[in-house]
Design an enzyme around this catalytic site. Structure first.
Site, PDB file in Angstrom:
ATOM      1  N   PRO A   9      31.873  40.566  38.890  1.00 30.33           N
ATOM      2  CA  PRO A   9      31.026  40.299  40.050  1.00 30.33           C
ATOM      3  C   PRO A   9      30.772  41.510  40.949  1.00 30.33           C
ATOM      4  CG  PRO A   9      33.189  39.288  40.296  1.00 30.33           C
ATOM      5  CD  PRO A   9      33.091  39.758  38.877  1.00 30.33           C
ATOM      6  N   TYR A  22      32.445  53.593  45.810  1.00 32.11           N
ATOM      7  CA  TYR A  22      32.031  53.415  44.415  1.00 32.11           C
ATOM      8  C   TYR A  22      31.031  54.467  43.922  1.00 32.11           C
ATOM      9  CZ  TYR A  22      34.271  48.908  45.097  1.00 32.11           C
ATOM     10  OH  TYR A  22      35.183  47.917  45.363  1.00 32.11           O
ATOM     11  N   ASN A  73      35.747  45.753  33.115  1.00 30.40           N
ATOM     12  CA  ASN A  73      35.913  45.911  34.562  1.00 30.40           C
ATOM     13  C   ASN A  73      35.672  44.529  35.153  1.00 30.40           C
ATOM     14  OD1 ASN A  73      36.021  46.424  37.252  1.00 30.40           O
ATOM     15  ND2 ASN A  73      34.653  48.216  37.206  1.00 30.40           N
ATOM     16  N   HIS A  79      42.051  40.476  40.128  1.00 23.98           N
ATOM     17  CA  HIS A  79      43.186  40.160  40.991  1.00 23.98           C
ATOM     18  C   HIS A  79      43.454  38.657  41.086  1.00 23.98           C
ATOM     19  CE1 HIS A  79      42.314  44.284  41.882  1.00 23.98           C
ATOM     20  NE2 HIS A  79      41.153  43.985  42.433  1.00 23.98           N
ATOM     21  N   ASP A  86      43.794  34.203  30.200  1.00 25.96           N
ATOM     22  CA  ASP A  86      43.990  33.290  29.072  1.00 25.96           C
ATOM     23  C   ASP A  86      42.995  33.578  27.943  1.00 25.96           C
ATOM     24  OD1 ASP A  86      46.077  32.041  30.369  1.00 25.96           O
ATOM     25  OD2 ASP A  86      44.930  30.275  30.970  1.00 25.96           O
ATOM     26  N   HIS A  99      38.784  50.445  36.049  1.00 23.10           N
ATOM     27  CA  HIS A  99      38.299  50.365  37.429  1.00 23.10           C
ATOM     28  C   HIS A  99      37.695  51.704  37.835  1.00 23.10           C
ATOM     29  CE1 HIS A  99      39.995  46.455  37.953  1.00 23.10           C
ATOM     30  NE2 HIS A  99      41.098  46.900  37.382  1.00 23.10           N
ATOM     31  N   SER A 101      37.354  52.643  41.167  1.00 22.15           N
ATOM     32  CA  SER A 101      38.165  53.167  42.274  1.00 22.15           C
ATOM     33  C   SER A 101      39.643  53.147  41.884  1.00 22.15           C
ATOM     34  CB  SER A 101      37.950  52.304  43.522  1.00 22.15           C
ATOM     35  OG  SER A 101      38.365  50.966  43.284  1.00 22.15           O
ATOM     36  N   ARG A 110      44.669  44.535  45.982  1.00 23.50           N
ATOM     37  CA  ARG A 110      44.072  45.145  44.784  1.00 23.50           C
ATOM     38  C   ARG A 110      45.119  45.788  43.875  1.00 23.50           C
ATOM     39  NH1 ARG A 110      38.469  44.998  45.982  1.00 23.50           N
ATOM     40  NH2 ARG A 110      38.148  45.220  48.210  1.00 23.50           N
TER      41      ARG A 110
END
Ligand code: CA2
Length: 144
Positions: A9, A22, A73, A79, A86, A99, A101, A110
């Site tokens: 997202p 970013y 990503n 988190h 799963d 990631h 960052s 995070r």
């Protein structure tokens, strides 16, 4: 060898907001960089992004038999998402967590990744280059 890049997202907003965290590179720019490098390494890549947790779960499930490695990503779902954990665990396609960052240098929430224990490894904090570095990691994982 085929590698599936999945993006969670808000990563569709890359380059448009919060450049101090970013960077100014868009997801399309990142895909271009990965495709250039993938061509040199003679591997195939497919790139997808979704803001919907269930769609990411479905894509992970469908990767079995079609892709050798997933580069994920999961953005904020990293988190929180037991559903993603799963799915990764169930299908058994080796998955690399990435990631942009350095999540460990940011807020406490995070620092915890729900998916880390079912991924083969993590690449964290190299900006857009985390995606490019993941290509090399994917090749190594596939050779093991
Ligand atoms: O550093 C990363 O790659 C993250 O996965 C990015 C996620 C964040 O929730 C993770 O903790 C670390 C956030 C992606 C949202 O990206 C945005 C881009 C531009 C503007 C706003 C959000």
């Amino acid at each position: 060898m085929k590698i599936l890049y999945l993006n969670g997202p808000n990563l569709n907003l890359l380059g448009q907001r919060e450049p101090e965290i970013y960077g100014r590179t868009t997801l399309a720019d990142i895909e271009g960089k990965v495709r250039d490098r993938a061509a040199k390494l003679k591997v195939e890549v497919e790139f997808r992004q979704s803001n919907v947790e269930g769609e990411l779960v479905t894509w992970i499930q469908q990767a079995k038999g079609k892709f050798e490695v997933i580069v994920l990503n999961a953005a904020a779902y990293t988190h929180t998402s037991i559903a993603l954990k799963d799915a990764i665990s169930a299908i058994g396609v080796p998955t690399i967590e990435i990631h942009i960052s350095n999540v460990h240098a940011r807020e406490e929430f995070r620092h915890k990744s729900v998916i880390a224990s079912v991924c083969r490894g993590q690449i964290v904090g190299f900006g857009a280059n985390s995606y490019v570095l993941a290509l090399e990691a994917a090749i190594i994982v596939n050779e093991r």
